[in-house]
Write an enzyme that holds these catalytic residues in place. Structure first.
Site, mmCIF file in Angstrom:
data_model
loop_
_atom_site.group_PDB
_atom_site.id
_atom_site.type_symbol
_atom_site.label_atom_id
_atom_site.label_comp_id
_atom_site.label_asym_id
_atom_site.label_seq_id
_atom_site.Cartn_x
_atom_site.Cartn_y
_atom_site.Cartn_z
ATOM 1 C CE LYS A 12 -53.143 61.796 -9.566
ATOM 2 N NZ LYS A 12 -52.278 62.873 -9.008
ATOM 3 C CE1 TYR A 52 -51.101 59.925 -4.328
ATOM 4 C CE2 TYR A 52 -53.464 60.232 -4.082
ATOM 5 C CZ TYR A 52 -52.332 60.175 -4.883
ATOM 6 O OH TYR A 52 -52.439 60.367 -6.256
ATOM 7 C CG PHE A 60 -51.540 68.900 -0.448
ATOM 8 C CD1 PHE A 60 -51.584 67.598 -0.926
ATOM 9 C CD2 PHE A 60 -50.294 69.455 -0.172
ATOM 10 C CE1 PHE A 60 -50.427 66.858 -1.129
ATOM 11 C CE2 PHE A 60 -49.126 68.722 -0.372
ATOM 12 C CZ PHE A 60 -49.206 67.417 -0.852
ATOM 13 N NE ARG A 88 -42.746 59.249 -10.991
ATOM 14 C CZ ARG A 88 -43.373 59.813 -9.957
ATOM 15 N NH1 ARG A 88 -44.567 59.363 -9.554
ATOM 16 N NH2 ARG A 88 -42.863 60.839 -9.314
ATOM 17 C CB THR A 94 -45.437 66.336 -8.594
ATOM 18 O OG1 THR A 94 -44.703 65.136 -8.338
ATOM 19 C CG2 THR A 94 -46.723 66.346 -7.796
ATOM 20 C CG ASN A 115 -50.877 65.725 -10.935
ATOM 21 O OD1 ASN A 115 -51.789 64.921 -10.713
ATOM 22 N ND2 ASN A 115 -49.774 65.742 -10.222
ATOM 23 C CG HIS A 118 -50.522 57.200 -8.810
ATOM 24 N ND1 HIS A 118 -49.673 57.737 -7.869
ATOM 25 C CD2 HIS A 118 -50.228 55.881 -8.872
ATOM 26 C CE1 HIS A 118 -48.929 56.770 -7.364
ATOM 27 N NE2 HIS A 118 -49.237 55.628 -7.952
ATOM 28 C CD GLU A 129 -48.131 52.978 -6.006
ATOM 29 O OE1 GLU A 129 -48.083 53.083 -7.251
ATOM 30 O OE2 GLU A 129 -47.758 53.883 -5.232
HETATM 31 N N1 UDP Z 1 -50.267 66.998 -4.641
HETATM 32 C C1 UDP Z 1 -50.950 68.167 -4.299
HETATM 33 N N2 UDP Z 1 -50.237 69.228 -3.826
HETATM 34 C C2 UDP Z 1 -48.888 69.196 -3.683
HETATM 35 C C3 UDP Z 1 -48.197 68.001 -4.006
HETATM 36 C C4 UDP Z 1 -48.929 66.925 -4.482
HETATM 37 O O1 UDP Z 1 -52.171 68.238 -4.433
HETATM 38 O O2 UDP Z 1 -48.298 70.203 -3.264
HETATM 39 C C5 UDP Z 1 -51.032 65.856 -5.174
HETATM 40 C C6 UDP Z 1 -50.813 65.680 -6.683
HETATM 41 O O3 UDP Z 1 -52.049 65.264 -7.270
HETATM 42 C C7 UDP Z 1 -49.784 64.567 -6.722
HETATM 43 C C8 UDP Z 1 -50.232 63.712 -5.555
HETATM 44 O O4 UDP Z 1 -50.594 64.657 -4.555
HETATM 45 O O5 UDP Z 1 -49.799 63.885 -7.981
HETATM 46 C C9 UDP Z 1 -49.182 62.746 -5.025
HETATM 47 O O6 UDP Z 1 -48.016 63.464 -4.694
HETATM 48 P P1 UDP Z 1 -46.581 62.866 -4.986
HETATM 49 O O7 UDP Z 1 -45.585 63.745 -4.292
HETATM 50 O O8 UDP Z 1 -46.555 61.401 -4.699
HETATM 51 O O9 UDP Z 1 -46.409 63.147 -6.570
HETATM 52 P P2 UDP Z 1 -46.520 62.171 -7.850
HETATM 53 O O10 UDP Z 1 -45.855 60.862 -7.490
HETATM 54 O O11 UDP Z 1 -47.982 62.010 -8.184
HETATM 55 O O12 UDP Z 1 -45.777 62.906 -8.953
HETATM 56 MG MG MG Z 2 -46.115 59.692 -5.822
#
Ligand code: UDP
Ligand code: MG
Length: 155
Positions: A12, A52, A60, A88, A94, A115, A118, A129
């Site tokens: 990212k 997303y 958010f 993962r 996350t 974070n 992805h 994807e």
């Molecule tokens: N995210 C955020 N706020 C939240 C949860 C998620 O900004 O409360 C963002 C964060 O960058 C996250 C992305 O949205 O990595 C995608 O969310 P997902 O639940 O798919 O988590 P991931 O698969 O990335 O762990």
């Molecule tokens: Mg995700």
């Protein structure tokens, strides 16, 4: 038996801004994942609406999209045994403050959305994807000498 899988990773904008691209790629390399695709991608609003979609009703969502379009992202396709869950595991939860120590997010980041990474969350989403971000001719099959060391695995 372990399955050879492919998974999609995006580094990212915070990874680029913080000069962590090499550090993060290195962690995947050191684990033994095979990089079969790697390029910069300038994400569009439409790409992010698809990518997303599961978050489109979250408060958010707009901020997340804006963040993801701040700079190009680095896209990687990684291949290996159980690559989806293994990646993962390396990436961590996350929320970086809840991620296990030793994971990339826990070690190198503090907040969402910044974070760093992805990573696809299931073999099905990995397939979708990879297609979303890579053309077939941008993926490269090649042999690594270490591939030959895995033949004993039957546990
Ligand atoms: N995210 C955020 N706020 C939240 C949860 C998620 O900004 O409360 C963002 C964060 O960058 C996250 C992305 O949205 O990595 C995608 O969310 P997902 O639940 O798919 O988590 P991931 O698969 O990335 O762990
Ligand atoms: Mg995700």
């Amino acid at each position: 038996m372990p399955q050879t899988q492919r998974t999609l990773v995006l580094l990212k904008p915070d990874a680029l801004q913080r000069d962590l691209l090499g550090e993060i790629v290195s962690r995947f390399e050191r684990k033994g994942m095979k990089i079969i695709g790697m390029k910069f991608i300038r994400l569009t609003s439409q790409m992010l609406d698809e990518h997303y979609a599961h978050l489109s009703d979250k408060p958010f969502f707009a901020a997340l999209k804006e963040f993801m379009m701040q700079t190009p992202v680095a896209g990687l396709v990684l291949e290996g045994y159980d690559a989806v869950s293994e990646v993962r595991k390396l990436v961590g939860s996350t929320n970086p403050r809840e991620a296990d120590a030793g994971t990339i997010r826990a070690d190198l980041s503090m907040n969402v959305p910044s974070n760093l990474i992805h990573a696809s969350d299931s073999p099905e989403s990995a397939q979708t994807e990879i297609k979303r971000f890579f053309n077939e001719d941008e993926l490269f099959a090649y042999e690594k000498i270490t591939d030959r060391y895995h033949v004993g695995e039957g546990i």
